[in-house]
Design an enzyme around this catalytic site. Structure first.
Site, PDB file in Angstrom:
ATOM      1  CG  HIS A 197      -4.404  -4.129   0.149  1.00 28.12           C
ATOM      2  ND1 HIS A 197      -3.742  -3.564  -0.921  1.00 28.12           N
ATOM      3  CD2 HIS A 197      -4.397  -3.187   1.126  1.00 28.12           C
ATOM      4  CE1 HIS A 197      -3.364  -2.336  -0.610  1.00 28.12           C
ATOM      5  NE2 HIS A 197      -3.748  -2.076   0.633  1.00 28.12           N
ATOM      6  CG  ASP A 231      -2.116   0.937   1.081  1.00 27.22           C
ATOM      7  OD1 ASP A 231      -3.128   0.579   0.464  1.00 27.22           O
ATOM      8  OD2 ASP A 231      -2.003   2.058   1.599  1.00 27.22           O
ATOM      9  CE1 TYR A 271      -5.616   6.379  -0.861  1.00 28.65           C
ATOM     10  CE2 TYR A 271      -5.471   6.904   1.476  1.00 28.65           C
ATOM     11  CZ  TYR A 271      -5.531   5.971   0.461  1.00 28.65           C
ATOM     12  OH  TYR A 271      -5.496   4.634   0.761  1.00 28.65           O
TER      13      TYR A 271
END
Length: 458
Positions: free
Chosen positions: A434, A228, A377
């Protein structure tokens, strides 16, 4: 005639492949940048002081009755919305199952006991670029004639350093002559690391902070592992100081876009060997639009929100513990296996215990860090990532790639090589998604060890 048509097809394919090779060579020559300048930053409040405290201080996770009482009062006031019939997790976290999770959280989950678990490993904080940076530092048991290798593990969103608690015992015990001294930091703005007070804190800034941390701990060479955001941060670290990074191991990775990728998508399903695809690549990639366009659009609504207006959405989940749990745990359901969307309980307890999942939620809740974590983000996606300096810089350190089948996007080795120029190992992992270290610690540890053994030439 049929033979003439076949000949024409072969000529087109051959010409396209040659063009792709020439383009790749040109791109390689233009982007053959060895490293990224470190630069500097200041993310604390006010102006940067002349002298910054660089000492390392012990830290202990703590809680109080007042903190737990406030949590319980907020949980008791939660309003729920009935789910649509037979909708599973396709509309998000099913409120029917959410009530069961929240009931466990309210009446059975013991946060004080989990704080003891968190403090099982030594925690520390140190001030870097104006921020209190939190990390755990785990040394292996002392044994004679044992070569200990420094390793930094970096988490992502919506995870935390706690993701690595199941893999730490495996890495700090001797495996085929390999043993690690492990450092797990919290990304600034996540958990117990202070949030940046100024705009612009992106993965490059985080990479620089973590390089400073490793230097402060006395490590001149070390290994890195990430998924990630941790994948991007550790990649940036390898781009900034390749002389310090002995090896880079990733369980999430991507390639550049361009003509070569487009060509392989056109030819790959029919003649995979021409573009370096294996059968497993074809299985994981195609049908491409279903798996990598529509599939990604269905799962990335959160990213568009967090990359544009994180503070707005963050108000709700920072104020409601149940809203926070639903927001975070939905990712642990879907990103582990997309098939979990079909299940009434989201398949959450197939790979995780509720204690582990709620401990991760509590790290966000008790630190009030969900909004600052979402801002990461915004900072990284303000502009086209491929036009940033790190997007134009190759990675030349020894690299190990673990491709888990449940990851949101698959990146074939032939694509990865366009960016990661020194791949020592590329493994199709048999299962897992993930959150690799949290889901399949043994698989991830084994792949990391085999990679390091190749680099160390055991």
């Amino acid at each position: 005639s049929q033979s003439m048509n076949n000949l024409c097809k072969q000529l087109v394919i051959g010409t396209a492949a040659a063009a792709g090779g020439i383009l790749a060579y040109v791109v390689h020559q233009r982007r053959h940048v060895k490293s990224i300048p470190l630069g500097e930053g200041w993310w604390g409040t006010g102006e940067k002081p002349l002298i910054e405290d660089d000492k390392i201080y012990p830290f202990h996770v703590q809680t109080s009755d007042k903190e737990i009482e406030d949590l319980h009062e907020r949980i008791d006031r939660t309003r729920y919305t009935d789910p649509l019939e037979d909708s599973g997790f396709h509309y998000g976290f099913s409120s029917t199952y959410l009530k069961k999770v929240v009931s466990y959280w309210r009446h059975e989950f013991d946060w004080k006991s989990q704080v003891v678990v968190l403090n099982k490993y030594p925690h520390f904080k140190t001030k870097i670029e104006g921020l209190d940076v939190h990390f755990i530092h785990v040394r292996p048991p002392h044994r004679e004639n044992q070569k200990v290798l420094p390793l930094m593990l970096v988490h992502g969103w919506p995870g935390s350093f706690y993701e690595f608690y199941r893999i730490l015992p495996l890495l700090t015990e001797n495996q085929d002559g390999v043993v690690f001294e492990v450092i797990c930091p919290s990304i600034p703005g996540y958990g117990f690391s202070e949030a940046p007070h100024k705009q612009g804190f992106d993965s490059l800034a985080a990479a620089r902070v973590f390089l400073t941390l490793m230097e402060r701990l006395g490590f001149s060479q070390f290994y890195l592992q990430g998924g990630d955001w941790g994948s991007l941060i550790t990649t940036n670290m390898a781009q900034m100081k390749p002389q310090c990074v002995k090896g880079l191991h990733l369980n999430m990775f991507s390639s550049r876009r361009g003509f070569r990728v487009l060509l392989s998508l056109m030819i790959g399903p029919y003649l995979p060997f021409l573009v370096g695809f294996s059968r497993e690549d074809v299985h994981r990639l195609f049908p491409f639009f279903e798996k990598n366009v529509w599939g990604i659009l269905r799962e990335t609504g959160y990213m568009h929100i967090q990359a544009t207006k994180p503070d707005t959405a963050g108000c709700g989940v920072n104020d409601s513990p149940v809203g926070l749990a639903a927001y975070i745990l939905e990712k642990f359901s879907t990103w582990t296996d997309l098939g979990n969307r079909d299940l009434a309980d989201g398949g959450l307890e197939r790979k995780f215990s509720l204690d582990d999942l709620l401990t991760n939620v509590m790290i966000y809740w008790t630190t009030g860090s969900i909004v600052s974590s979402m801002r990461f983000y915004k900072e990284n996606l303000k502009s086209n990532p491929e036009k940033r300096l790190d997007g134009k810089t190759g990675i030349f350190v020894p690299t190990g790639l673990a491709a888990f089948p449940g990851e949101l996007m698959h990146c074939p080795k032939s694509w990865a090589q366009m960016r990661y120029r020194n791949i020592y190992s590329y493994t199709f992992m048999p299962r897992g998604g993930h959150f690799a270290a949290f889901e399949e610690p043994q698989l991830l540890a084994s792949d990391l060890v085999q990679f390091v053994r190749k680099v160390e030439e055991f």
